[in-house]
Design a protein around this motif. Sequence first.
Motif, mmCIF file in Angstrom:
data_model
loop_
_atom_site.group_PDB
_atom_site.id
_atom_site.type_symbol
_atom_site.label_atom_id
_atom_site.label_comp_id
_atom_site.label_asym_id
_atom_site.label_seq_id
_atom_site.Cartn_x
_atom_site.Cartn_y
_atom_site.Cartn_z
ATOM 1 N N ILE A 27 0.836 4.197 -2.785
ATOM 2 C CA ILE A 27 0.555 5.605 -2.480
ATOM 3 C C ILE A 27 1.697 6.499 -2.957
ATOM 4 O O ILE A 27 1.475 7.604 -3.493
ATOM 5 C CB ILE A 27 0.328 5.780 -0.960
ATOM 6 C CG1 ILE A 27 -0.960 5.078 -0.527
ATOM 7 C CG2 ILE A 27 0.281 7.257 -0.589
ATOM 8 C CD1 ILE A 27 -2.204 5.619 -1.165
ATOM 9 N N TRP A 81 0.826 -1.203 0.000
ATOM 10 C CA TRP A 81 0.000 0.000 0.000
ATOM 11 C C TRP A 81 0.865 1.260 0.000
ATOM 12 O O TRP A 81 0.566 2.229 -0.712
ATOM 13 C CB TRP A 81 -0.934 -0.016 1.201
ATOM 14 C CG TRP A 81 -1.778 1.221 1.341
ATOM 15 C CD1 TRP A 81 -1.636 2.212 2.260
ATOM 16 C CD2 TRP A 81 -2.893 1.594 0.523
ATOM 17 N NE1 TRP A 81 -2.580 3.188 2.081
ATOM 18 C CE2 TRP A 81 -3.369 2.837 1.020
ATOM 19 C CE3 TRP A 81 -3.522 1.002 -0.564
ATOM 20 C CZ2 TRP A 81 -4.453 3.473 0.445
ATOM 21 C CZ3 TRP A 81 -4.604 1.653 -1.137
ATOM 22 C CH2 TRP A 81 -5.060 2.876 -0.629
ATOM 23 N N GLU A 82 1.933 1.263 0.801
ATOM 24 C CA GLU A 82 2.836 2.408 0.820
ATOM 25 C C GLU A 82 3.474 2.636 -0.549
ATOM 26 O O GLU A 82 3.597 3.780 -1.013
ATOM 27 C CB GLU A 82 3.928 2.191 1.875
ATOM 28 C CG GLU A 82 3.417 2.211 3.312
ATOM 29 C CD GLU A 82 4.510 1.901 4.300
ATOM 30 O OE1 GLU A 82 5.683 1.734 3.859
ATOM 31 O OE2 GLU A 82 4.230 1.817 5.503
#
Length: 279
Positions: A71, A67-68
Amino acid sequence: MSEIETRFLAPPAATGIRLDLTGAVTRRAGAIVPLLAVIVAWEAASRSGIVTPFLLPPISAVLGRVWEDAISGELALNLGQTLFRSLAGFAIAGAGGVALGILMARRRWVRWFFDPIVSVGFPMPKIAFLPIFMLWLGLYDVSKISMAVFNAIFPVITATIAAAEGVDRPLLWSARSLGASERQLLREIILPAALPQILTGLQVALPISMIVMIVTEMMMGGQGLGGAMIAASRFADSPGVFAGIVEIAVAGLCLVKGIALLRGRLLAWHQETQEPTTV
């Protein structure tokens, strides 16, 4: 149709629909349950202390890292680079392999020249040529795409040869007796009849292109999923390495499902799409 006949015929149809839906749900569950079992076992083993988080980080931490990356835009950049190189290599290998396979099946002198090369090159581990490609072509996209083409083209050639040679001879003889030219034979008979097996060769070549690209990026470095994984391992970033594995697995699954869907579209007229599948 009388009312009595309607009453007797309607329930089996409804029952058949319910059975189809139940079978579809069962197949979907059968595909998802093993993955869920692996995920649960992974998380439990990491949390229980059986292995250290460095050797096996929790799946929750790995997904958090994915997810990081998403993003921050790093995932899109690396995934885009890997997919571009893989698909470019696959497209070149597919076009070249189909053309060469057809020529080898239809022209004796082409078969005479290329058959020894294909026979030797197909079974050998072609990734061993990576240092040569690095010396000849450098460390950038040309060498990486060339490695994908070199590895993926052989299954396309062999599948195309087998498919073209497997076309029914009476069909070709009948078309020739009606005055069909070589181009018409190829377009109207050989390619449609050989298409299912050619697509099978392409389905084999696509994951090969993806696998070779990951290995090539690991060895050559730079942007891409393979390069990001090897960079994370150099800095002992265990979640980053496992995040790369998850990203590669999802990307590979999407490619395989995508080409299977394309096969179904291209073979909508074929017998295999009319029969119920058991997979």
